[in-house]
Design an enzyme around this catalytic site. Structure first.
Site, PDB file in Angstrom:
ATOM      1  N   CYS A 236       0.814  -1.227   0.000  1.00 44.46           N
ATOM      2  CA  CYS A 236       0.000   0.000   0.000  1.00 44.46           C
ATOM      3  C   CYS A 236       0.847   1.276   0.000  1.00 44.46           C
ATOM      4  CB  CYS A 236      -0.953   0.003   1.180  1.00 44.46           C
ATOM      5  SG  CYS A 236      -0.205  -0.530   2.727  1.00 44.46           S
TER       6      CYS A 236
ATOM      7  N   HIS B  95      -1.787   6.852   3.559  1.00 48.69           N
ATOM      8  CA  HIS B  95      -0.339   6.855   3.756  1.00 48.69           C
ATOM      9  C   HIS B  95       0.273   8.067   3.046  1.00 48.69           C
ATOM     10  CE1 HIS B  95      -0.778   3.009   5.497  1.00 48.69           C
ATOM     11  NE2 HIS B  95      -0.277   2.235   4.560  1.00 48.69           N
TER      12      HIS B  95
HETATM   13  N1  LIG Z   1      -4.486  -2.942   5.482  1.00 50.96           N
HETATM   14  C1  LIG Z   1      -3.932  -2.396   4.425  1.00 50.96           C
HETATM   15  O1  LIG Z   1      -3.907  -1.156   4.244  1.00 50.96           O
HETATM   16  C2  LIG Z   1      -3.316  -3.277   3.353  1.00 50.96           C
HETATM   17  C3  LIG Z   1      -2.911  -2.657   2.168  1.00 50.96           C
HETATM   18  C4  LIG Z   1      -2.331  -3.445   1.160  1.00 50.96           C
HETATM   19  C5  LIG Z   1      -2.190  -4.801   1.354  1.00 50.96           C
HETATM   20  N2  LIG Z   1      -2.595  -5.367   2.522  1.00 50.96           N
HETATM   21  C6  LIG Z   1      -2.474  -6.818   2.642  1.00 50.96           C
HETATM   22  O2  LIG Z   1      -3.795  -7.339   2.485  1.00 50.96           O
HETATM   23  C7  LIG Z   1      -3.957  -8.531   3.276  1.00 50.96           C
HETATM   24  C8  LIG Z   1      -5.120  -8.322   4.243  1.00 50.96           C
HETATM   25  O3  LIG Z   1      -4.800  -7.257   5.118  1.00 50.96           O
HETATM   26  P1  LIG Z   1      -5.812  -6.708   6.207  1.00 50.96           P
HETATM   27  O4  LIG Z   1      -5.220  -5.436   6.643  1.00 50.96           O
HETATM   28  O5  LIG Z   1      -7.209  -6.747   5.678  1.00 50.96           O
HETATM   29  O6  LIG Z   1      -5.669  -7.835   7.348  1.00 50.96           O
HETATM   30  P2  LIG Z   1      -6.703  -8.215   8.524  1.00 50.96           P
HETATM   31  O7  LIG Z   1      -7.502  -7.018   8.898  1.00 50.96           O
HETATM   32  O8  LIG Z   1      -5.902  -8.896   9.564  1.00 50.96           O
HETATM   33  O9  LIG Z   1      -7.694  -9.299   7.837  1.00 50.96           O
HETATM   34  C9  LIG Z   1      -7.270 -10.610   7.519  1.00 50.96           C
HETATM   35  C10 LIG Z   1      -8.412 -11.425   6.946  1.00 50.96           C
HETATM   36  O10 LIG Z   1      -7.920 -12.724   6.637  1.00 50.96           O
HETATM   37  C11 LIG Z   1      -8.642 -13.713   7.385  1.00 50.96           C
HETATM   38  N3  LIG Z   1      -7.714 -14.775   7.814  1.00 50.96           N
HETATM   39  C12 LIG Z   1      -6.759 -14.713   8.783  1.00 50.96           C
HETATM   40  N4  LIG Z   1      -6.100 -15.896   8.866  1.00 50.96           N
HETATM   41  C13 LIG Z   1      -6.672 -16.712   7.939  1.00 50.96           C
HETATM   42  C14 LIG Z   1      -6.450 -18.058   7.558  1.00 50.96           C
HETATM   43  N5  LIG Z   1      -5.490 -18.822   8.137  1.00 50.96           N
HETATM   44  N6  LIG Z   1      -7.232 -18.593   6.592  1.00 50.96           N
HETATM   45  C15 LIG Z   1      -8.196 -17.860   5.998  1.00 50.96           C
HETATM   46  N7  LIG Z   1      -8.460 -16.572   6.325  1.00 50.96           N
HETATM   47  C16 LIG Z   1      -7.698 -16.007   7.280  1.00 50.96           C
HETATM   48  C17 LIG Z   1      -9.248 -12.974   8.556  1.00 50.96           C
HETATM   49  O11 LIG Z   1     -10.421 -13.675   8.978  1.00 50.96           O
HETATM   50  P3  LIG Z   1     -10.891 -13.749  10.544  1.00 50.96           P
HETATM   51  O12 LIG Z   1     -11.688 -12.493  10.804  1.00 50.96           O
HETATM   52  O13 LIG Z   1     -11.723 -14.965  10.572  1.00 50.96           O
HETATM   53  O14 LIG Z   1      -9.654 -13.829  11.370  1.00 50.96           O
HETATM   54  C18 LIG Z   1      -9.586 -11.640   7.887  1.00 50.96           C
HETATM   55  O15 LIG Z   1     -10.762 -11.778   7.122  1.00 50.96           O
HETATM   56  C19 LIG Z   1      -2.606  -8.763   3.970  1.00 50.96           C
HETATM   57  O16 LIG Z   1      -1.846  -9.650   3.192  1.00 50.96           O
HETATM   58  C20 LIG Z   1      -1.978  -7.366   3.969  1.00 50.96           C
HETATM   59  O17 LIG Z   1      -0.587  -7.399   4.033  1.00 50.96           O
HETATM   60  C21 LIG Z   1      -3.165  -4.640   3.529  1.00 50.96           C
END
Ligand SMILES: NC(=O)c1ccc[n+]([C@@H]2O[C@H](COP(=O)([O-])OP(=O)(O)OC[C@H]3O[C@@H](n4cnc5c(N)ncnc54)[C@H](OP(=O)(O)O)[C@@H]3O)[C@@H](O)[C@H]2O)c1
Length: 362
Positions: free
Chosen positions: A156, A249
């Site tokens: 991001c 950001h």
């Molecule tokens: N946040 C940002 O600004 C951003 C920007 C660019 C890229 N990313 C990337 O995008 C991805 C998601 O980020 P996020 O910020 O949305 O993370 P997050 O808020 O921690 O959400 C993670 C999601 O994945 C699920 N999950 C966790 N462990 C799992 C497993 N073992 N099997 C299947 N599902 C699972 C969680 O479900 P539960 O609710 O059931 O735990 C939740 O739905 C990451 O790879 C991150 O690096 C994030």
């Protein structure tokens, strides 16, 4: 209403990026949200029970009762056999396992995780920056024997700098970039950084972030030749910090170009930067880079939802001025990109629309 749309699923639908996908898909003219998955902690719950709805507005009525499925292609196919593509908001470790399984099962995976980004046969895309890299998908399919495939979104933090650097690199060349990020809390996902660590504070370390920014910028701005990305030839050094801002950001940049450039020329190039080939795609911003003239903009709270038709898809640039350290080849400026829209769900959506226009999803 959904009969002519392409059915898609969101993997990891309950987190910070997952809920943004659900929000953006609820009004999407091409894609219809047919299935949602999460971890086994949430499996079987209704979406409204388990999702962390940390985005603006109400949760769309049509998703509230959807069940959360296991993150497994068979489970998604059983529930919604018509699904052609999946948007992945999975953490890195689960993405490493699950995304190839979906690709092998014939679905196109639009990933937000870092695991596959730097693999040589995986397109790492920002459509305004390197739409031609989508062609790597054909090599990937041939090499891995998949009928689906994996197309990655960038980290991001790199989305703002990469977009601003594209027109400068093409017109003047780039020798060196030095940048400092001020990254929002939502970039760490839900629940993210503990309140007691980030309130009234700045954290001067985000694990692996500087390395990702430095490597991904060079792949994004690299040239695709005979199925191989030749990375861009400039040096980039990043300092990454977490600040107490909810979304958006900000990155301050010092750039040494290869040819002399004035700040006025640079601002005009960025302001007029556009990609006619993306026109008409539902998530493509009318103006990819908005250049602010005020001395104190962009600011995350005021500017992060800039752009149309989808707010948050434009990168906002400001304070374009001379970098005295690099003389007539020196520029300083600030970029702002919404991390869960431009840097995640919105960026993936535009990648999928590009793939649709290329005939890769039907
Ligand atoms: N946040 C940002 O600004 C951003 C920007 C660019 C890229 N990313 C990337 O995008 C991805 C998601 O980020 P996020 O910020 O949305 O993370 P997050 O808020 O921690 O959400 C993670 C999601 O994945 C699920 N999950 C966790 N462990 C799992 C497993 N073992 N099997 C299947 N599902 C699972 C969680 O479900 P539960 O609710 O059931 O735990 C939740 O739905 C990451 O790879 C991150 O690096 C994030």
């Amino acid at each position: 209403m959904t009969a002519n749309k392409i059915a898609v699923a969101v993997l990891g639908a309950t987190g910070a990026v997952g809920v943004r996908f659900v929000q953006l898909l609820s009004q999407h003219p091409l894609f219809h949200l047919a299935a949602l998955t999460a971890s086994d902690r949430s499996e079987g719950k209704r979406y409204a029970e388990a999702a962390h709805w940390v985005v603006e507005g109400e949760m769309p009525r049509e998703v509230r009762e959807l069940p959360l499925l296991p993150t497994d292609p068979e489970a998604v196919r059983r529930f919604a056999p018509e699904v052609r593509a999946v948007f992945s908001a999975l953490p890195n470790e689960s993405a490493a396992q699950a995304e190839p399984a979906f690709a092998q099962a014939g679905m196109l995976v639009f990933s937000n995780a870092s695991h596959h980004r730097m693999m040589p046969d995986v397109p790492l895309l920002i459509p305004e920056v390197n739409a031609d890299h989508l062609a790597l998908l054909h090599h990937q399919r041939r090499a891995r024997g998949w009928s689906g495939g994996i197309i990655c979104n960038t980290n991001c933090t790199v989305s703002g700098p990469a977009m601003a650097l594209r027109p400068l690199y093409d017109a003047f060349g780039i020798r060196r970039v030095f940048c400092v990020s001020l990254q929002a809390i939502s970039g760490a996902g839900y629940p993210g950084v503990p309140a007691l660590d980030i309130t009234d504070n700045v954290l001067p370390f985000i694990k692996n972030e500087e390395e990702k920014l430095e490597a991904e910028a060079r792949k994004l701005l690299g040239r695709l030749e005979n199925g191989v990305v030749r990375e861009a030839d400039f040096g980039l050094s990043a300092h990454c910090n977490r600040v107490p801002v909810a979304d958006g950001h900000l990155v301050t940049m010092s750039v040494e170009t290869a040819q002399p450039v004035t700040p006025e020329e640079a601002a005009q190039l960025m302001r007029t930067f556009c990609r006619p080939e993306l026109a008409g795609l539902p998530t493509a911003p009318e103006q990819p880079i908005i250049v602010r003239e005020e001395a104190d903009r962009p600011q995350p709270r005021r500017d992060r939802l800039s752009g149309a038709p989808v707010g948050g898809m434009s990168v906002v640039v400001g304070r374009v001025r001379r970098e005295p350290l690099f003389g007539e080849r020196g520029l300083k400026f600030v970029t702002l990109a919404h991390n869960t829209i431009r840097g995640a769900a919105g960026g993936s959506m535009l990648n999928a629309e590009l793939a649709w226009r290329a005939g890769l999803i039907s």
